[in-house]
Design an enzyme around this catalytic site. Structure first.
Site, PDB file in Angstrom:
ATOM      1  N   SER A 145      -6.719 -18.698  23.980  1.00 35.37           N
ATOM      2  CA  SER A 145      -8.136 -19.044  23.780  1.00 35.37           C
ATOM      3  C   SER A 145      -8.774 -19.626  25.040  1.00 35.37           C
ATOM      4  CB  SER A 145      -8.279 -20.052  22.641  1.00 35.37           C
ATOM      5  OG  SER A 145      -9.638 -20.444  22.533  1.00 35.37           O
ATOM      6  N   THR A 171     -10.852 -19.066  14.998  1.00 35.65           N
ATOM      7  CA  THR A 171     -10.576 -17.707  15.450  1.00 35.65           C
ATOM      8  C   THR A 171      -9.487 -17.097  14.568  1.00 35.65           C
ATOM      9  OG1 THR A 171     -10.181 -16.355  17.413  1.00 35.65           O
ATOM     10  CG2 THR A 171      -8.942 -18.413  17.278  1.00 35.65           C
ATOM     11  N   LYS A 187     -10.819 -16.958  10.013  1.00 35.88           N
ATOM     12  CA  LYS A 187     -12.273 -16.960   9.802  1.00 35.88           C
ATOM     13  C   LYS A 187     -12.643 -16.871   8.319  1.00 35.88           C
ATOM     14  CE  LYS A 187     -13.640 -15.287  14.365  1.00 35.88           C
ATOM     15  NZ  LYS A 187     -14.394 -14.319  15.167  1.00 35.88           N
ATOM     16  N   ASN A 232     -17.120 -18.793  12.154  1.00 33.15           N
ATOM     17  CA  ASN A 232     -16.414 -19.066  13.413  1.00 33.15           C
ATOM     18  C   ASN A 232     -16.712 -20.461  13.956  1.00 33.15           C
ATOM     19  OD1 ASN A 232     -18.913 -18.806  14.722  1.00 33.15           O
ATOM     20  ND2 ASN A 232     -17.982 -17.767  16.485  1.00 33.15           N
ATOM     21  N   GLY A 255     -14.685  -7.767  10.953  1.00 31.41           N
ATOM     22  CA  GLY A 255     -15.339  -9.063  11.010  1.00 31.41           C
ATOM     23  C   GLY A 255     -16.448  -9.147  12.043  1.00 31.41           C
ATOM     24  N   ASN A 297     -17.313   4.023  10.983  1.00 34.80           N
ATOM     25  CA  ASN A 297     -16.003   3.374  10.897  1.00 34.80           C
ATOM     26  C   ASN A 297     -14.946   4.373  10.456  1.00 34.80           C
ATOM     27  OD1 ASN A 297     -14.439   0.960  11.154  1.00 34.80           O
ATOM     28  ND2 ASN A 297     -14.234   0.937   8.926  1.00 34.80           N
ATOM     29  N   LYS A 320     -15.892   1.283   4.228  1.00 38.45           N
ATOM     30  CA  LYS A 320     -16.268  -0.043   4.751  1.00 38.45           C
ATOM     31  C   LYS A 320     -17.611   0.014   5.475  1.00 38.45           C
ATOM     32  CE  LYS A 320     -12.917  -2.479   6.788  1.00 38.45           C
ATOM     33  NZ  LYS A 320     -11.642  -2.655   7.544  1.00 38.45           N
ATOM     34  N   TYR A 355     -13.154  -8.434  25.505  1.00 41.36           N
ATOM     35  CA  TYR A 355     -13.480  -8.899  26.854  1.00 41.36           C
ATOM     36  C   TYR A 355     -12.212  -9.067  27.685  1.00 41.36           C
ATOM     37  CZ  TYR A 355     -12.309 -13.296  24.595  1.00 41.36           C
ATOM     38  OH  TYR A 355     -11.671 -14.270  23.872  1.00 41.36           O
TER      39      TYR A 355
HETATM   40  P1  NDP Z   1     -11.151  -6.560  12.592  1.00 37.88           P
HETATM   41  O1  NDP Z   1      -9.669  -6.472  12.523  1.00 37.88           O
HETATM   42  O2  NDP Z   1     -11.879  -7.361  11.588  1.00 37.88           O
HETATM   43  O3  NDP Z   1     -11.756  -5.059  12.485  1.00 37.88           O
HETATM   44  C1  NDP Z   1     -11.185  -4.026  13.252  1.00 37.88           C
HETATM   45  C2  NDP Z   1     -12.099  -2.801  13.217  1.00 37.88           C
HETATM   46  O4  NDP Z   1     -11.613  -1.858  14.192  1.00 37.88           O
HETATM   47  C3  NDP Z   1     -12.120  -2.052  11.874  1.00 37.88           C
HETATM   48  O5  NDP Z   1     -13.405  -1.518  11.673  1.00 37.88           O
HETATM   49  C4  NDP Z   1     -11.084  -0.933  12.108  1.00 37.88           C
HETATM   50  O6  NDP Z   1     -11.326   0.201  11.322  1.00 37.88           O
HETATM   51  C5  NDP Z   1     -11.374  -0.600  13.554  1.00 37.88           C
HETATM   52  N1  NDP Z   1     -10.252   0.025  14.284  1.00 37.88           N
HETATM   53  C6  NDP Z   1      -9.079  -0.549  14.643  1.00 37.88           C
HETATM   54  N2  NDP Z   1      -8.322   0.318  15.364  1.00 37.88           N
HETATM   55  C7  NDP Z   1      -9.050   1.469  15.453  1.00 37.88           C
HETATM   56  C8  NDP Z   1      -8.818   2.716  16.080  1.00 37.88           C
HETATM   57  N3  NDP Z   1      -7.695   2.977  16.759  1.00 37.88           N
HETATM   58  N4  NDP Z   1      -9.787   3.663  15.985  1.00 37.88           N
HETATM   59  C9  NDP Z   1     -10.936   3.414  15.303  1.00 37.88           C
HETATM   60  N5  NDP Z   1     -11.199   2.232  14.694  1.00 37.88           N
HETATM   61  C10 NDP Z   1     -10.283   1.273  14.766  1.00 37.88           C
HETATM   62  O7  NDP Z   1     -11.466  -7.012  14.081  1.00 37.88           O
HETATM   63  P2  NDP Z   1     -12.744  -7.870  14.581  1.00 37.88           P
HETATM   64  O8  NDP Z   1     -13.957  -7.289  13.954  1.00 37.88           O
HETATM   65  O9  NDP Z   1     -12.476  -9.307  14.428  1.00 37.88           O
HETATM   66  O10 NDP Z   1     -12.740  -7.569  16.159  1.00 37.88           O
HETATM   67  C11 NDP Z   1     -13.235  -6.337  16.663  1.00 37.88           C
HETATM   68  C12 NDP Z   1     -13.371  -6.433  18.182  1.00 37.88           C
HETATM   69  O11 NDP Z   1     -14.365  -7.387  18.523  1.00 37.88           O
HETATM   70  C13 NDP Z   1     -12.091  -6.854  18.911  1.00 37.88           C
HETATM   71  O12 NDP Z   1     -11.977  -6.084  20.101  1.00 37.88           O
HETATM   72  C14 NDP Z   1     -12.358  -8.299  19.254  1.00 37.88           C
HETATM   73  O13 NDP Z   1     -11.662  -8.712  20.418  1.00 37.88           O
HETATM   74  C15 NDP Z   1     -13.848  -8.275  19.499  1.00 37.88           C
HETATM   75  N6  NDP Z   1     -14.494  -9.589  19.326  1.00 37.88           N
HETATM   76  C16 NDP Z   1     -15.124 -10.137  20.407  1.00 37.88           C
HETATM   77  C17 NDP Z   1     -15.722 -11.364  20.313  1.00 37.88           C
HETATM   78  C18 NDP Z   1     -16.408 -11.937  21.512  1.00 37.88           C
HETATM   79  O14 NDP Z   1     -16.804 -13.123  21.476  1.00 37.88           O
HETATM   80  N7  NDP Z   1     -16.583 -11.186  22.585  1.00 37.88           N
HETATM   81  C19 NDP Z   1     -15.732 -12.136  19.049  1.00 37.88           C
HETATM   82  C20 NDP Z   1     -15.074 -11.447  17.956  1.00 37.88           C
HETATM   83  C21 NDP Z   1     -14.467 -10.228  18.110  1.00 37.88           C
HETATM   84  P3  NDP Z   1     -10.744   0.309   9.813  1.00 37.88           P
HETATM   85  O15 NDP Z   1     -11.689  -0.458   8.951  1.00 37.88           O
HETATM   86  O16 NDP Z   1     -10.740   1.759   9.527  1.00 37.88           O
HETATM   87  O17 NDP Z   1      -9.363  -0.299   9.850  1.00 37.88           O
END
Ligand code: NDP
Length: 273
Positions: free
Chosen positions: A15, A62, A66, A87, A130, A151, A156, A217
């Site tokens: 973090s 985190t 969450k 968060n 999320g 998605n 979803k 990031y």
């Molecule tokens: P979640 O685990 O809640 O959701 C993951 C999502 O990614 C789902 O929609 C999933 O689809 C999809 N997914 C995963 N792998 C694949 C793949 N290979 N191909 C297509 N779709 C895929 O994760 P979060 O929403 O928490 O995080 C998402 C991103 O946002 C991460 O990269 C995280 O680091 C980033 N983030 C950045 C923040 C910032 O402050 N910059 C803050 C929070 C998050 P399915 O539903 O089909 O499984």
């Protein structure tokens, strides 16, 4: 006496929040400390109870807590209700206030730091986890011409678009059906980049695109950003600005003063190309 804040997650070693809030506290002259808590899996409530009993004033939350934070809160913002996830928390006696600043931080980075308004634009959001849920309301409040959510698990995306329909023009799509459509801004809110993967987005979506934004990031040119770059997108960004801006929102919520984010963004920025 110093006020105590922390970020709780598992794992938590990675973090950047203590560094970010440390810089904000120094820049604004706030008398506070900010630490990391590795919450045991299944032990979120016990860890937060202990932090509050020791006088803790607020927490960032985190992965994977969450949703637990949302359940723990006594007072939830509209954004938390919608995202089903929090968060940030603030403790006021018996009250536990919960917020979700991820989406606001993202919008602030795009509109303020990158000078790219969403109003009237065609916006594509990849992912329905999320981060996408957190972005939904702040995106629609900017009044894009249309928001399309794609998605891998289509249901979803459909569910999320159905929730958003009361606030603006939003619909869901499969990746395959994106082929015929063009977007001004494309956001990758999937976690695919964390494993070096590319969501199955057709390159054609970038034909008239001004900004490709990767929410992850510190990963440099991810497969998503590389595809956008090779498709001629003029501006690429990763989620470092979103991270800094959501932290600034939480800081302002806790301390009543909003810090400048430029220095944090500068320190954390990894070149993309
Ligand atoms: P979640 O685990 O809640 O959701 C993951 C999502 O990614 C789902 O929609 C999933 O689809 C999809 N997914 C995963 N792998 C694949 C793949 N290979 N191909 C297509 N779709 C895929 O994760 P979060 O929403 O928490 O995080 C998402 C991103 O946002 C991460 O990269 C995280 O680091 C980033 N983030 C950045 C923040 C910032 O402050 N910059 C803050 C929070 C998050 P399915 O539903 O089909 O499984």
């Amino acid at each position: 006496m110093q006020d105590h804040y922390a970020v709780i997650g598992n794992p938590i070693a990675q973090s950047k929040s203590p560094m970010i809030h440390g810089m904000y506290a120094q820049a604004t002259g706030q008398d506070m400390d900010y630490n990391k808590i590795e919450g045991p899996l299944g032990g979120f409530k016990t860890a937060v109870d202990a932090f509050r009993a020791a006088g803790g004033c607020g927490l960032n939350i985190t992965a994977p807590f969450k949703l637990d934070a949302c359940a723990y809160a006594t007072h939830k913002s509209k954004r938390v209700e919608l995202a089903g996830a929090a968060n940030a928390m603030k403790f006021e006696g018996d009250k536990v206030l919960a917020e979700n600043f991820d989406g606001i931080g993202l919008v602030r980075d795009v509109t303020h730091n990158l000078h790219m308004p969403l109003k009237g634009k065609r916006v594509l959001l990849l992912g329905a986890g999320g981060a996408a849920r957190g972005a939904l309301l702040p995106f629609l409040e900017e009044q894009p011409a249309e928001l399309v959510i794609a998605n891998r698990t289509l249901q979803k995306a459909f569910d999320l678009a159905s929730i958003g329909a009361q606030w603006g023009r939003v619909r869901s799509s499969s990746y395959a059906d994106l082929e015929m459509h063009r977007f001004d801004l494309v956001f990758n809110a999937t976690s695919a980049s964390l494993c070096g993967e590319l969501p199955p987005v057709p390159a054609s979506v970038f034909a008239r695109c001004n900004l490709a934004y990767e929410l992850a990031y510190g990963k440099g040119l991810t497969p998503f950003l590389r595809l956008a770059h090779n498709s001629g997108v003029g501006q690429l960004a990763d989620g470092v600005g979103m991270l800094a801006e959501q932290a600034a929102e939480a800081f302002a919520w806790w301390r009543g003063v909003r810090p400048e984010t430029q220095e944090v963004i500068k320190v954390l920025t990894v070149p993309l190309v």
